[in-house]
Scaffold this active site. Structure first.
Site, PDB file in Angstrom:
ATOM      1  N   GLU A 501       0.816  -1.231   0.000  1.00  0.00           N
ATOM      2  CA  GLU A 501       0.000   0.000   0.000  1.00  0.00           C
ATOM      3  C   GLU A 501       0.845   1.275   0.000  1.00  0.00           C
ATOM      4  OE1 GLU A 501      -3.439   0.176   2.472  1.00  0.00           O
ATOM      5  OE2 GLU A 501      -4.096  -1.816   1.897  1.00  0.00           O
TER       6      GLU A 501
HETATM    7  C1  LIG Z   1       3.142  -9.405   0.525  1.00  0.00           C
HETATM    8  C2  LIG Z   1       2.731  -8.447  -0.512  1.00  0.00           C
HETATM    9  C3  LIG Z   1       1.395  -8.298  -0.848  1.00  0.00           C
HETATM   10  C4  LIG Z   1       1.010  -7.454  -1.886  1.00  0.00           C
HETATM   11  N1  LIG Z   1      -0.305  -7.427  -2.295  1.00  0.00           N
HETATM   12  C5  LIG Z   1      -0.595  -6.760  -3.449  1.00  0.00           C
HETATM   13  C6  LIG Z   1      -1.893  -6.866  -4.033  1.00  0.00           C
HETATM   14  O1  LIG Z   1      -2.780  -7.533  -3.497  1.00  0.00           O
HETATM   15  N2  LIG Z   1      -2.126  -6.238  -5.202  1.00  0.00           N
HETATM   16  C7  LIG Z   1      -1.179  -5.496  -5.837  1.00  0.00           C
HETATM   17  O2  LIG Z   1      -1.429  -4.959  -6.887  1.00  0.00           O
HETATM   18  N3  LIG Z   1       0.064  -5.338  -5.276  1.00  0.00           N
HETATM   19  C8  LIG Z   1       0.369  -5.967  -4.133  1.00  0.00           C
HETATM   20  N4  LIG Z   1       1.630  -5.851  -3.581  1.00  0.00           N
HETATM   21  C9  LIG Z   1       2.588  -4.997  -4.241  1.00  0.00           C
HETATM   22  C10 LIG Z   1       3.026  -3.822  -3.409  1.00  0.00           C
HETATM   23  O3  LIG Z   1       2.063  -2.829  -3.420  1.00  0.00           O
HETATM   24  C11 LIG Z   1       4.365  -3.395  -4.001  1.00  0.00           C
HETATM   25  O4  LIG Z   1       5.287  -4.319  -3.498  1.00  0.00           O
HETATM   26  C12 LIG Z   1       4.746  -2.017  -3.682  1.00  0.00           C
HETATM   27  O5  LIG Z   1       3.971  -1.150  -4.432  1.00  0.00           O
HETATM   28  C13 LIG Z   1       6.218  -1.728  -3.968  1.00  0.00           C
HETATM   29  O6  LIG Z   1       6.646  -2.204  -5.222  1.00  0.00           O
HETATM   30  P1  LIG Z   1       7.971  -3.091  -5.322  1.00  0.00           P
HETATM   31  O7  LIG Z   1       7.888  -4.155  -4.315  1.00  0.00           O
HETATM   32  O8  LIG Z   1       8.135  -3.491  -6.717  1.00  0.00           O
HETATM   33  O9  LIG Z   1       9.139  -2.113  -4.872  1.00  0.00           O
HETATM   34  P2  LIG Z   1       9.842  -1.000  -5.750  1.00  0.00           P
HETATM   35  O10 LIG Z   1       8.844  -0.174  -6.434  1.00  0.00           O
HETATM   36  O11 LIG Z   1      10.904  -1.631  -6.554  1.00  0.00           O
HETATM   37  O12 LIG Z   1      10.480  -0.114  -4.621  1.00  0.00           O
HETATM   38  C14 LIG Z   1      11.722  -0.429  -3.997  1.00  0.00           C
HETATM   39  C15 LIG Z   1      12.076   0.682  -3.017  1.00  0.00           C
HETATM   40  O13 LIG Z   1      12.186   1.937  -3.703  1.00  0.00           O
HETATM   41  C16 LIG Z   1      11.446   2.922  -3.015  1.00  0.00           C
HETATM   42  N5  LIG Z   1      10.961   3.926  -3.964  1.00  0.00           N
HETATM   43  C17 LIG Z   1      10.318   3.730  -5.134  1.00  0.00           C
HETATM   44  N6  LIG Z   1      10.030   4.907  -5.696  1.00  0.00           N
HETATM   45  C18 LIG Z   1      10.480   5.875  -4.874  1.00  0.00           C
HETATM   46  C19 LIG Z   1      10.475   7.298  -4.871  1.00  0.00           C
HETATM   47  N7  LIG Z   1       9.954   7.994  -5.853  1.00  0.00           N
HETATM   48  N8  LIG Z   1      11.036   7.949  -3.844  1.00  0.00           N
HETATM   49  C20 LIG Z   1      11.605   7.261  -2.836  1.00  0.00           C
HETATM   50  N9  LIG Z   1      11.636   5.936  -2.766  1.00  0.00           N
HETATM   51  C21 LIG Z   1      11.082   5.239  -3.768  1.00  0.00           C
HETATM   52  C22 LIG Z   1      10.313   2.160  -2.371  1.00  0.00           C
HETATM   53  O14 LIG Z   1       9.813   2.876  -1.239  1.00  0.00           O
HETATM   54  C23 LIG Z   1      11.001   0.872  -1.947  1.00  0.00           C
HETATM   55  O15 LIG Z   1      11.640   1.084  -0.721  1.00  0.00           O
HETATM   56  C24 LIG Z   1       2.003  -6.675  -2.543  1.00  0.00           C
HETATM   57  C25 LIG Z   1       3.340  -6.783  -2.164  1.00  0.00           C
HETATM   58  C26 LIG Z   1       3.709  -7.662  -1.183  1.00  0.00           C
HETATM   59  C27 LIG Z   1       5.167  -7.780  -0.849  1.00  0.00           C
END
Ligand SMILES: Cc1cc2nc3c(=O)[nH]c(=O)nc-3n(C[C@H](O)[C@H](O)[C@H](O)COP(=O)(O)OP(=O)(O)OC[C@H]3O[C@@H](n4cnc5c(N)ncnc54)[C@H](O)[C@@H]3O)c2cc1C
Length: 822
Positions: A501
């Protein structure tokens, strides 16, 4: 005497600025000052004429609109249009979605505390309370976290059935569609209680009630879609999931490569207009068991079957599980919290057009729909589950710190442990107040975009700090996993709540202030809109009005910041409570300072502020801390100002304000422009940094409150599951705590006798027996000591396993094949 006149005029200007009077009032007050002092004949004529003429010139320019537009507003507008940050369509949607509530007052620099006071402190309805005391209590009694997380890697079939039967998945669905139709506050209470027992179950219940098919259908579904799906979702006949994230689109969710092409296909001999979808989603909660899969994708109409627009934008569709081409069912393993989560893929999968949420009219509106709904779910799910986990950790760690003895003392008496206990208590107090305030905002009809980001970030961060401290206090007892362990899974799983989220780093750096500043600021968004008005006359008129109101606002905040800084908040208008007035004064001061520094940052950095995440994160920290402090004060007032809770409130408040001071100071010390740096330091911290972190005496007081049963401790941990019939370790410990405290004087008596050599024996049992024989303890006392000894041994016990039992299961087939080949 000339100086007297100048000082008088300065004083008038400061008073007008402090109270934010209109330009006209300032002009009249200044003119009156000059006339009155001039009439005394004490001012040299030349000075009077020069000062009077200067004032008249300024007053004319700022009060005569055509002059001020030409001389001031027009050149400024030209510069402003050049500096205007680029706002993408998706950013604009995010800015437009959501309302501004109490955070707007804090951001604007002069919070009207009456507004906060007037906000209702809602209570659960009889029906909602009955649900908590009935089905939720019953559910918690049966949950066995270890079996769920280690043995089954899933809820057992009975639990799934119980959740469906009792409509746990339909809390947000109105009664007319067969759901429970609960308030946000009740929704919060349910998640809070479940998460105090089992995080996997809490996540399973949270997701269908958060952003997903249910909520999207409720707000945007066609009547037909609502009638078909909502009752089925409420009864658990459909299990929903929602897929936005994919391998290349995580935080930057708008970059999804998944697409749907409008096309025709023969279905049962008939030609049907629909979408051919291709998508690759991952991390999707509930996907492996879902029957109704919500998918976000970019919609294209290359053949013009719907109109002349080829790229329709992000759209949302519902895909039934049995759809041909859908690949679903495999699972991810989120850090030992095995709630159902996995990938979903679709290859040339066909769905009819009425699978679009909201029908064809909502094609391309997907991002708006998601963003509009996001704030509501985000205000409840993670803040509530984090609150439940934090409260449970507070209850358990307080009891354990009293029960567990080392060096013949409860470990909670050591100052090092006290620090951890105080942080835990403060987090439980703050996080509960915060999650309650955001849930209340939802119940009052708001879409709290900024508060939900604050609550998501800070509740999960406080939960992370709490579980870390709780683990430290428990030592090995926290580390050894098994049915007796109530912390390990929380420790392992907390990064999940940090990531989902809106991952926390991004939420802090980009969302809280980045969006908050433009959204909450009374003028910036309007000025940006005004600068884009096509009609030049209307543009300058609107901009001029806004600019002068904005200047007045900035000057007011600068003066308030300085005056409140110099006077330690003395002149702020705050509620008259003997104990808490000082807190409101401090908040008023920091609110003015935040406003002023924000304005200067926006003015000097313009669109570049978006990239200056250090500045925006720290200003976001200040806004968040002010919001959390307001929530805590609201809680304290609404609970009848319990004197016994004051220490916890004070600890949590001073920490938050100390952190705000650190954040503001870091903004100023690192401000890119050195002249501004100097000016900001003078205005915001005229006496330097005066706020102090909570002192050791207060820390001691708060830590002790966590270790003894009391009304304060009950209030602090209200809403978590404590029924001893469940046999859960925390409930058992809670039951044992009064007995352990009652036995402490007897233990000391026994220890003293042992030290003086009055009793003998190698083992504890032998020593007790000897003490009884020598009448050092009575028979009744010996029984109490034995019973407590037994309870304590049970509480401090950890699990051990046969080696075979620890094997989690078979290796994946692919891995076995590779090993065999090797
Ligand atoms: C257990 C679990 C359940 C989930 N459930 C769902 C679901 O039901 N439906 C769904 O659609 N998604 C779901 N997600 C996805 C979740 O919303 C994403 O994991 C999240 O949006 C982050 O994307 P990412 O993991 O690819 O990290 P990335 O986007 O690769 O981010 C990596 C890091 O970079 C940081 N970052 C990225 N952009 C910026 C910025 N502009 N400024 C500063 N920092 C930044 C982030 O804060 C993070 O620390 C789930 C994820 C998990 C792990």
């Amino acid at each position: 005497m000339t100086w007297l006149l100048l000082l008088t005029l300065l004083g008038i200007s400061l008073v007008c600025a402090f109270y934010g009077t209109s330009l006209l009032t300032w002009t009249i007050a200044m003119a009156a000052g000059i006339v009155v002092l001039g009439a005394t004949n004490a001012i040299p004529l030349l000075s009077l004429v020069v000062i009077g003429a200067l004032f008249a010139a300024v007053a004319l320019v700022v009060n005569v609109r055509p002059w001020r537009q030409q001389l001031i507003s027009a050149p400024f507008l030209k510069q402003f249009r050049r500096m205007l940050p680029e706002i993408s369509e998706t950013e604009q949607v995010a800015l437009d979605a959501g309302t501004v509530g109490w955070e707007g007052e804090l951001f604007a620099g002069k919070p009207d505390w009456k507004i906060l006071k007037k906000q209702p402190y809602l209570a659960l309805t009889v029906e909602e309370q009955a649900f908590l005391d009935g089905p939720v209590e019953k559910l918690c009694l049966t949950l066995k976290s270890w079996e769920i997380t280690h043995i089954d890697a899933d809820l057992n079939p009975e639990t799934w059935a119980f959740l469906k039967e009792n409509r746990f998945f339909g809390m947000i669905i109105p009664k007319e569609y067969g759901g429970l139709g609960f308030s946000a506050l009740a929704h919060r209470a349910v998640l809070q209680k479940i998460s105090s027992v089992c995080a996997v179950t809490a996540s399973t219940v949270a997701v269908p009630n958060s952003l997903g098919p249910g909520e999207l259908l409720l707000h945007y579904g066609t009547e037909e879609q609502k009638k078909h799906y909502l009752p089925r979702l409420a009864r658990g006949e459909e299990i929903p999931c929602f897929g936005l994230t994919g391998p290349t689109a995580g935080s930057d969710a708008t970059s999804i490569p998944d697409y749907g092409i409008v096309c025709k296909q023969k279905v049962d001999g008939k030609e049907v207009l629909g979408l051919r979808l291709n998508f690759d989603k991952r991390y999707i909660t509930l996907a492996p068991v879902a029957t109704l899969i919500g998918i976000a994708f970019r919609m294209y109409d290359p053949d013009g079957l719907l109109g002349d627009k080829e790229d329709l934008g992000i759209s949302l569709a519902l895909v039934p599980r049995e759809t041909e081409g859908l690949e679903v069912g495999r699972r991810h393993m989120p850090v030992n919290l095995p709630f159902q989560n996995g990938p979903v893929r679709g290859k040339d999968l066909f769905v009819p057009l009425d699978s679009l949420i909201g029908g064809v009219e909502m094609a391309g509106q997907g991002w708006r729909m998601l963003v509009e709904c996001l704030s509501v779910g985000r205000a409840i799910s993670l803040p509530s589950t984090s609150t439940g986990g934090t409260k449970m950790a507070a209850l358990a760690t307080g009891a354990y710190a009293r029960i567990r003895k080392q060096f013949n003392m409860p470990i909670g008496r050591f100052e090092g442990i006290e620090s951890a206990l105080a942080r835990i208590a403060a987090n439980a107090y703050a996080t509960s107040a915060l999650s309650r305030m955001t849930a209340t905002a939802v119940d009052l009809g708001e879409k709290p975009a900024v508060p939900s980001a604050i609550a998501k970030y800070h509740a999960t961060e406080m939960a992370r700090e709490t579980v870390r401290d709780a683990m430290d206090v428990h030592g090995g007892k926290g580390v050894i996993l098994g049915p007796r362990n109530y912390l390990g899974r929380g420790w392992q799983g907390v990064p999940v709540s940090i990531t989902v989220e809106g991952a926390n780093i991004m939420t802090r750096n980009l969302m809280i202030f980045g969006q908050g500043a433009i959204r909450c600021h009374p003028y910036v968004l309007k000025e940006m809109q005004a600068a884009r008005i096509d009609d030049a006359g209307k543009r300058i008129d609107t901009f001029d009005n806004l600019l002068f109101s904005h200047v007045g606002y900035s000057v007011r905040n600068a003066v308030r910041s300085l005056v409140l800084g110099l006077s330690f908040g003395r002149f702020a208008t705050v509620p008259h409570d003997r104990k808490t007035a000082k807190y409101y004064k401090i908040l008023s001061r920091y609110s003015a300072a935040l406003s002023f520094v924000s304005d200067i940052s926006m003015l000097t950095l313009g669109g570049k502020l978006k990239q200056k995440e250090h500045i925006s994160a720290r200003l976001g920290d200040v806004l968040s801390n002010l919001y959390i402090c307001s929530a805590m004060l609201k809680r304290y007032e609404s609970e009848g100002r319990p004197a016994a809770d004051q220490a916890i409130l004070a600890w949590a408040f001073h920490r938050a304000i100390y952190n705000s001071q650190v954040a503001l100071r870091k903004v100023i010390d690192n401000f890119p422009n050195r002249y501004m740096r100097f000016m900001l330091r003078f205005v915001v911290f005229p006496f330097g940094r005066r706020e102090k972190a909570p002192g050791d005496r207060l820390t001691h007081k708060v830590a002790q409150l966590l270790m003894v049963p009391s009304d304060t401790r009950n209030r602090l941990t209200h809403g978590v599951f404590t029924n001893p019939a469940a046999g859960h370790a925390v409930c058992t410990m809670e039951e044992a705590l009064p007995k352990v405290i009652h036995a402490e004087p007897l233990e000391r008596k026994l220890l003293k006798a042992l030290k003086h050599g009055e009793i003998e024996g190698i083992t504890w049992e032998e020593q007790l027996k000897d003490a009884l024989a020598k009448s050092i303890v009575s028979k009744e006392e010996a029984e109490i000591l034995s019973e407590v000894r037994e309870l304590v041994m049970e509480i401090i016990a950890v699990d051990d396993f046969d080696s075979e039992d620890l094997k989690a299961g078979r290796r994946p087939k692919a891995q076995l094949d590779t090993q065999h080949a090797a």
